[in-house]
Scaffold this active site. Structure first.
Site, PDB file in Angstrom:
ATOM      1  N   LYS A  58      -5.109 -61.098   7.819  1.00 51.78           N
ATOM      2  CA  LYS A  58      -5.925 -61.668   8.889  1.00 51.78           C
ATOM      3  C   LYS A  58      -7.405 -61.618   8.524  1.00 51.78           C
ATOM      4  O   LYS A  58      -7.885 -60.576   8.060  1.00 51.78           O
ATOM      5  CB  LYS A  58      -5.749 -60.865  10.187  1.00 51.78           C
ATOM      6  CG  LYS A  58      -4.372 -60.906  10.787  1.00 51.78           C
ATOM      7  CD  LYS A  58      -4.295 -59.949  11.966  1.00 51.78           C
ATOM      8  CE  LYS A  58      -2.896 -60.005  12.561  1.00 51.78           C
ATOM      9  NZ  LYS A  58      -2.672 -58.935  13.533  1.00 51.78           N
ATOM     10  N   CYS A 103      43.392 -34.751  13.238  1.00 50.87           N
ATOM     11  CA  CYS A 103      44.346 -33.885  13.929  1.00 50.87           C
ATOM     12  C   CYS A 103      45.802 -34.263  13.705  1.00 50.87           C
ATOM     13  O   CYS A 103      46.700 -33.540  14.116  1.00 50.87           O
ATOM     14  CB  CYS A 103      44.065 -33.883  15.424  1.00 50.87           C
ATOM     15  SG  CYS A 103      44.469 -35.455  16.201  1.00 50.87           S
ATOM     16  N   ASP A 114       9.273 -30.107  24.935  1.00 52.55           N
ATOM     17  CA  ASP A 114      10.040 -31.057  25.738  1.00 52.55           C
ATOM     18  C   ASP A 114      10.420 -30.439  27.079  1.00 52.55           C
ATOM     19  O   ASP A 114      10.405 -31.094  28.112  1.00 52.55           O
ATOM     20  CB  ASP A 114      11.316 -31.484  25.008  1.00 52.55           C
ATOM     21  CG  ASP A 114      11.002 -32.405  23.835  1.00 52.55           C
ATOM     22  OD1 ASP A 114       9.802 -32.651  23.593  1.00 52.55           O
ATOM     23  OD2 ASP A 114      11.950 -32.857  23.176  1.00 52.55           O
ATOM     24  N   ALA A 115      10.774 -29.160  27.031  1.00 47.08           N
ATOM     25  CA  ALA A 115      11.216 -28.489  28.252  1.00 47.08           C
ATOM     26  C   ALA A 115      10.083 -28.411  29.275  1.00 47.08           C
ATOM     27  O   ALA A 115      10.290 -28.641  30.459  1.00 47.08           O
ATOM     28  CB  ALA A 115      11.733 -27.097  27.927  1.00 47.08           C
ATOM     29  N   LYS A 118       3.984 -56.543   8.853  1.00 52.26           N
ATOM     30  CA  LYS A 118       4.588 -57.472   9.810  1.00 52.26           C
ATOM     31  C   LYS A 118       5.815 -56.756  10.357  1.00 52.26           C
ATOM     32  O   LYS A 118       6.764 -56.468   9.620  1.00 52.26           O
ATOM     33  CB  LYS A 118       4.995 -58.774   9.130  1.00 52.26           C
ATOM     34  CG  LYS A 118       5.537 -59.808  10.098  1.00 52.26           C
ATOM     35  CD  LYS A 118       5.688 -61.149   9.412  1.00 52.26           C
ATOM     36  CE  LYS A 118       5.931 -62.293  10.356  1.00 52.26           C
ATOM     37  NZ  LYS A 118       6.985 -62.124  11.323  1.00 52.26           N
ATOM     38  N   ASP A 131       9.611 -31.816  30.716  1.00 52.11           N
ATOM     39  CA  ASP A 131      10.673 -32.099  31.684  1.00 52.11           C
ATOM     40  C   ASP A 131      10.432 -31.380  33.003  1.00 52.11           C
ATOM     41  O   ASP A 131      10.661 -31.932  34.080  1.00 52.11           O
ATOM     42  CB  ASP A 131      12.038 -31.683  31.129  1.00 52.11           C
ATOM     43  CG  ASP A 131      12.492 -32.624  30.014  1.00 52.11           C
ATOM     44  OD1 ASP A 131      11.913 -33.724  29.916  1.00 52.11           O
ATOM     45  OD2 ASP A 131      13.400 -32.244  29.265  1.00 52.11           O
TER      46      ASP A 131
HETATM   47  S1  IVH Z   1      -0.496 -61.610  14.381  1.00 54.94           S
HETATM   48  C1  IVH Z   1      -1.719 -65.606  16.102  1.00 54.94           C
HETATM   49  N1  IVH Z   1       0.390 -59.387  13.307  1.00 54.94           N
HETATM   50  O1  IVH Z   1       5.260 -62.226  13.827  1.00 54.94           O
HETATM   51  C2  IVH Z   1      -1.391 -64.504  15.157  1.00 54.94           C
HETATM   52  N2  IVH Z   1       1.961 -60.883  14.224  1.00 54.94           N
HETATM   53  O2  IVH Z   1       6.031 -64.829  12.815  1.00 54.94           O
HETATM   54  C3  IVH Z   1       0.023 -64.109  15.204  1.00 54.94           C
HETATM   55  N3  IVH Z   1       4.278 -60.099  14.089  1.00 54.94           N
HETATM   56  O3  IVH Z   1       4.843 -63.967  16.805  1.00 54.94           O
HETATM   57  C4  IVH Z   1       0.294 -62.741  15.453  1.00 54.94           C
HETATM   58  N4  IVH Z   1       3.839 -58.201  13.105  1.00 54.94           N
HETATM   59  O4  IVH Z   1       5.163 -61.459  17.014  1.00 54.94           O
HETATM   60  C5  IVH Z   1       0.714 -60.531  13.923  1.00 54.94           C
HETATM   61  N5  IVH Z   1       1.014 -57.388  12.325  1.00 54.94           N
HETATM   62  C6  IVH Z   1       1.342 -58.510  12.967  1.00 54.94           C
HETATM   63  C7  IVH Z   1       2.674 -58.841  13.269  1.00 54.94           C
HETATM   64  C8  IVH Z   1       2.943 -60.037  13.914  1.00 54.94           C
HETATM   65  C9  IVH Z   1       4.788 -58.980  13.603  1.00 54.94           C
HETATM   66  C10 IVH Z   1       5.062 -61.181  14.704  1.00 54.94           C
HETATM   67  C11 IVH Z   1       4.385 -61.786  15.899  1.00 54.94           C
HETATM   68  C12 IVH Z   1       4.422 -63.280  15.691  1.00 54.94           C
HETATM   69  C13 IVH Z   1       5.385 -63.413  14.579  1.00 54.94           C
HETATM   70  C14 IVH Z   1       5.055 -64.614  13.744  1.00 54.94           C
END
Ligand code: IVH
Length: 709
Positions: free
Chosen positions: A290, A420, A34-35, A116, A38
């Site tokens: 997803k 105290c 860190d130093a 999430k 900095d």
């Molecule tokens: S995907 C269109 N991945 O959750 C697909 N969202 O409730 C949407 N979020 O607005 C986003 N972690 O801000 C995705 N691993 C993740 C996420 C995530 C948090 C949030 C995101 C979204 C909200 C929806």
């Protein structure tokens, strides 16, 4: 150094610092201490000060934020920012999976499962490899432009590595506050008697709403990317490609992840993530599933609200019952008394909880919790242990309401600081009770730190550790004790531990004694006032006190403060024939006046003044100009009665310029108003310049300022 040499050095240092940022914040494999970091940072800062024309808005030094703005601009999202559908049970996950199967016409569907993150969604747009702007999600169509605030987040690159980036790249993700940073921020706020944040998400959202990015840079925000919006100059075929791109560009990815193709595998991953997520350094509240293939994503499409190719499984927040065995009281470093629930150990959201802050009396009253109650606990934002409520059916018949005043005891006496034995008070406008004993050992280390800080007496060699050890070992019980230290004593002073002693050394000892001696002779009254850490009396108030008084004795006996302390809300200083000629700034009102008088006329203040006399300390005001209109031309306080605001980058630090103005009798405030006389503007003072123009406030540069003095 020539300008060319400076240019190449600046670019080298910038690139190095960017790399170290990345190694530290993204890869977690720092190469320098860190130093060292900095030191390089300061070198770059100095060069940019010396060659202001070579400083760029994308320099690593700009991470500390810029001028405050008056409000956020709005901007439309080029690609709508969708939300995501929530699922709360295995059968809903099954429904989601079956829909994918039906719509894609195959029963094995490659998906990724990832955390999430419980934060605030943001979109960051890079154009030709440079961070162009950042916007909040807003209503999905339109958000607030938060570029300056986002640039303070160290894990977000301002420039992408050459040659690897798409021409337009909108990365979407979550801005959040890591658990540790959140805990520290709340502790600091609790110590300062401020309202704490309920959970890390609120803290992150609150930070992003600040109009002053300098403030934002002090909040420990972080970012993780989870999606893409606009994209030009590159094709992405899958979530896997996207994640590879993030790694190449040095953007933080969302981990851990699982790959799955069947419902069973998805459910397994969701369960595994529920275990693993408690080991992450930030809050998560679900698993996002997803579809990996971008063609499949497109085929599935979206509703007006959310994509059909993704969904979020939300973990139920865990709540457990336990016994509140006792409420203990902690004395913070500013004297704030915090009640803490001592609980029967209980396992919640991944860890064992034994204690939870109850914040203050108001919180205890609101929840009506008492010792002996069975209470429901959870982790706020899945992180911070918190007592949610008591369970009335389980309350013992003999329980009594809790009063922090009654329970704050010393030698059995109530209303006393447990550390105290000093008196406790609830300052006006404060939610907390405070120990007001100036010599309370729990607070002394932070008092000494303030005293030696650059804004006060600027005593070299007394860093945090030295200050803490001097107090801990009982050698310093009041800041003035620093003046009784000798070189011999300091040289042999152990700043390590009993087991691993480390001596301060004669050289360091000599430095401390020397700067103390110099401070004694040279530091003006304003610095001493601030250094003493009188409750309610901050830096600006100290400067103003020194403008209207020329010594500590004058403050202690001040008719001005005596008059001002009697003022009621709404009563104006300008309307008082006695006070009007002093043109007292807003930093000193009835509260500050009362606090200053109380301090110097109370036992502690009297002891402080006596000790000063004994040590031969009698600081004089260097900005004494009590009645500005009577100040003569050519006096040593030519700026008397004038109010200044500083903006932009100047040849010296703002504190230094501020000191100069104050020493010449002027006042410095943070925001421009119609009462401002001059705006001192350096390079790149944005919103303040505009405001000055609108209000007709004179704008001067450093030369202009020098001309006035
Ligand atoms: S995907 C269109 N991945 O959750 C697909 N969202 O409730 C949407 N979020 O607005 C986003 N972690 O801000 C995705 N691993 C993740 C996420 C995530 C948090 C949030 C995101 C979204 C909200 C929806």
């Amino acid at each position: 150094m020539t300008e060319d040499e400076a240019r190449s050095l600046i670019s080298q240092l910038s690139a190095d610092l960017d790399r170290h940022n990345r190694l530290y914040y993204i890869d977690a494999t720092p190469e320098v201490s860190d130093a060292e970091y900095d030191a390089q940072f300061r070198k770059l800062e100095e060069l940019e000060k010396q060659f202001p024309e070579l400083a760029t808005p994308n320099s690593p030094t700009q991470r500390v934020g810029g001028d405050a703005i008056d409000g956020f601009e709005k901007k439309a999202h080029v690609v709508k920012m969708l939300s995501i559908d929530d699922m709360f049970s295995d059968s809903e996950v099954e429904d989601f999976f079956n829909r994918l199967v039906k719509n894609l016409g195959t029963d094995k569907i490659p998906v990724i499962i990832e955390p999430k993150i419980d934060g605030v969604a943001a979109s960051i747009v890079y154009r030709n490899g440079v961070l162009d702007y950042a916007v909040t999600r807003g209503d999905g169509t339109m958000g607030d432009v938060i570029t300056e605030n986002v640039k303070t987040i160290r894990s977000i690159p301002i420039e992408l590595p050459a040659g690897k980036f798409p021409s337009v790249f909108e990365v979407r993700g979550e801005i959040f506050m890591p658990n540790a940073g959140f805990a520290k921020l709340n502790q600091d706020r609790e110590d300062a008697g401020l309202q704490t944040f309920v959970n890390p998400r609120n803290a992150a959202a609150g930070a992003l709403k600040l109009l002053d990015s300098r403030e934002v840079s002090k909040r420990p925000l972080d970012f993780i990317a989870h999606g893409v919006g606009q994209l030009e100059g590159l094709e992405l075929e899958s979530v896997t490609d996207f994640r590879k791109l993030l790694v190449e560009l040095g953007l933080p990815t969302n981990d851990p992840t699982w790959h799955a193709e069947t419902l069973e595998e998805i459910l397994d991953a969701i369960r595994q993530l529920d275990v693993d997520r408690h080991g992450l350094e930030y809050g998560t509240d679900g698993a996002v599933i997803k579809v990996i293939n971008r063609d499949d994503q497109e085929a599935l499409g979206a509703t007006s609200r959310a994509p059909r190719w993704a969904a979020a499984f939300k973990y139920p927040p865990e709540q457990k019952e336990t016994l509140l065995k006792a409420i203990t009281i902690q004395v913070g470093r500013t004297g704030v008394l915090t009640p803490v629930a001592e609980l029967d150990a209980v396992f919640v959201s991944g860890t064992t909880v034994r204690r939870a802050t109850l914040h203050n009396q108001d919180e205890i009253d609101r929840k009506d919790v008492r010792v002996g109650d069975t209470v429901m606990v959870h982790k706020a934002g899945e992180i911070i242990p918190e007592v949610i409520r008591m369970i009335p059916e389980k309350r013992p018949a003999d329980s009594v309401p809790y009063s922090i005043f009654d329970e704050a005891k010393f030698d059995g006496e109530s209303g006393r600081c447990p550390s105290c034995g000093g008196a406790i008070e609830q300052p006006e406008g404060f939610v907390a009770w405070k120990c007001v004993n100036y010599t309370c050992p729990a607070q002394m280390a932070s008092k000494v730190k303030q005293f030696v800080s650059r804004k006060a007496l600027d005593i070299d060699g007394v860093g945090n550790i030295v200050a803490e050890k001097l107090v801990e070992r009982g050698r310093v019980g009041s800041p003035l004790d620093l003046f009784t230290l000798t070189v011999d004593e300091l040289g042999a002073f152990n700043i390590g531990t009993g087991l691993e002693p480390r001596m301060l050394g004669e050289k360091n000892g000599a430095k401390i004694v020397q700067t103390c001696e110099r401070a004694k002779r040279e530091k003006p009254l304003s610095k001493w006032i601030y250094g003493l850490g009188i409750p309610q009396v901050g830096q600006s108030a100290s400067a103003e006190l020194a403008r209207i008084h020329d010594s500590f004795q004058a403050i202690a006996e001040s008719p001005i403060l005596n008059e001002l302390r009697t003022f009621k809300t709404g009563q104006k200083k300008e309307d008082s024939p006695f006070l009007a000629p002093y043109e007292i700034a807003s930093e000193i009102g009835p509260t500050v006046a009362a606090a200053a008088l109380e301090f110097f006329n109370g036992d502690i203040g009297k002891a402080v003044l006596a000790k000063m006399t004994e040590l031969g300390i009698d600081p004089k005001s260097d900005n004494f100009a009590p009645k500005p209109s009577e100040v003569e031309v050519g006096s040593n306080v030519p700026l008397a009665g004038k109010t200044f605001v500083i903006t932009g980058t100047l040849s010296a630090g703002r504190d230094e310029i501020k000191d100069q103005i104050q020493a010449a009798g002027g006042k410095v405030t943070g925001a421009i108003s119609k009462n401002t006389d001059y705006l001192v503007a350096g390079e790149g003072g944005g919103s303040k310049l505009k405001k000055a123009e609108t209000l007709g406030v004179a704008v001067i540069d450093e030369d202009g300022l020098a001309g006035l003095m």
